[in-house]
Design a protein around this motif. Sequence first.
Motif, PDB file in Angstrom:
ATOM      1  N   VAL A  12      -1.921  -7.949  10.781  1.00 14.41           N
ATOM      2  CA  VAL A  12      -1.120  -7.683   9.588  1.00 14.41           C
ATOM      3  C   VAL A  12      -1.700  -8.428   8.390  1.00 14.41           C
ATOM      4  O   VAL A  12      -1.790  -7.880   7.283  1.00 14.41           O
ATOM      5  N   GLN A  13      -2.105  -9.669   8.598  1.00 17.91           N
ATOM      6  CA  GLN A  13      -2.699 -10.448   7.506  1.00 17.91           C
ATOM      7  C   GLN A  13      -3.997  -9.816   7.028  1.00 17.91           C
ATOM      8  O   GLN A  13      -4.257  -9.727   5.820  1.00 17.91           O
ATOM      9  N   SER A  16      -3.174  -6.576   5.208  1.00 19.69           N
ATOM     10  CA  SER A  16      -2.586  -6.866   3.903  1.00 19.69           C
ATOM     11  C   SER A  16      -3.649  -7.250   2.892  1.00 19.69           C
ATOM     12  O   SER A  16      -3.622  -6.812   1.735  1.00 19.69           O
ATOM     13  N   SER A  17      -4.614  -8.057   3.333  1.00 21.02           N
ATOM     14  CA  SER A  17      -5.701  -8.463   2.439  1.00 21.02           C
ATOM     15  C   SER A  17      -6.542  -7.258   2.012  1.00 21.02           C
ATOM     16  O   SER A  17      -6.893  -7.116   0.834  1.00 21.02           O
ATOM     17  N   ALA A  19      -5.576  -4.099   2.032  1.00 27.70           N
ATOM     18  CA  ALA A  19      -4.740  -3.227   1.209  1.00 27.70           C
ATOM     19  C   ALA A  19      -4.670  -3.735  -0.229  1.00 27.70           C
ATOM     20  O   ALA A  19      -4.720  -2.950  -1.182  1.00 27.70           O
ATOM     21  N   ASP A  20      -4.575  -5.046  -0.399  1.00 35.52           N
ATOM     22  CA  ASP A  20      -4.541  -5.618  -1.750  1.00 35.52           C
ATOM     23  C   ASP A  20      -5.837  -5.293  -2.500  1.00 35.52           C
ATOM     24  O   ASP A  20      -5.805  -4.966  -3.697  1.00 35.52           O
ATOM     25  N   LYS A  50       1.894   1.646   2.518  1.00 34.38           N
ATOM     26  CA  LYS A  50       1.101   0.898   3.501  1.00 34.38           C
ATOM     27  C   LYS A  50      -0.398   1.109   3.343  1.00 34.38           C
ATOM     28  O   LYS A  50      -1.191   0.329   3.864  1.00 34.38           O
TER      29      LYS A  50
END
Length: 339
Positions: A12-13, A16-17, A19-20, A50
């Motif tokens: 997930v981390q 998320s990185s 995706a950012d 997402k």
Amino acid sequence: MTAEAVAVRAAVQELSSTADALRRELDVRWPADGDRMQEIARYGLLAPGKLLRPLLLVTAAEATGGSRDKVVPAALAVEYLHVASLIHDDVIDGDDLRRGQDSVHARYGIPDAIATGDGLLFRVFSAVAECAALGVPEAAVLAAVRVLAQAGEDMCRGQVQESLLAAAGPQGCSLDAYREMASLKTGALLRGACRAGALLSGGTPEETDAVTAFAEHVGLSFQMYDDLLPYLADSSVTGKPATSDAANLRPTFPVLLAYRTGSPVVRRRLELALGGGTSPEATFAELHDVLVATGALELAQVQSRAQAERAKARLGVLPRSEAADVLAAVADLTVRRGA
């Protein structure tokens, strides 16, 4: 905390990185001071979401030996295709809520929404072509274009099939027909993203087929679980009205399970609920009661999780890597939404 939970948290981390970083790229490519079509596209592309499909393309490329930097334009292209399909779907379904905010047509009107969706579809191909300038062989770029074009066509075919299934009602829709529809409508772009990522990275045929098969099962798992979300989570999680499927009289996965395993009384209740004689709210309430009473909600969760496990099993031929672990975690996350 279990080893699986630790792996999922790490994934997930990482997601998320990534995706950012993709959102920052979208922000640059679709500036706030652009023309009206750019404004509308920006609204759809930068809405909360997402970015699953571009994340899959990037991660599949890395899992098959490629470089993230070389495939970012293709990853964005997949999101253009996805958001265009959402814009058009919301017009078809009359949904005024998407990703927790006004849908594109609700905010900008149907004509401009459709035109912007069309524009995003054309942008797909020029975006993928950018990969050639980043060092990806032109033959691989062409192969990726073909894969995404086929994915787009399959998505449209799945949309048409969904309309046919809705017209047939639960009595005229088999579970096999549902799975075929889900494989097209939802699975096609997930498969296309993973396969294009592997092709652009220069993955072996075995690796390319493995991530494609992985995405096939993820697509089924995703759609099965998506059909459950209105009954398991509120609209703040789903990003659209809980009554959307009920309003469109769709025989979703748990409804079909209840119909195939239920008594004649259960079947009649479902036929009446999806017969169009009541409000979406009343239809949804009746479906919810039947699904809980028959155990179909629980059974549907079990079967969607089984598809996620099959997806992970397909990754065994890939070299062990962080990216491969992230793909496996994506399969797990597919059936944890709303939890």
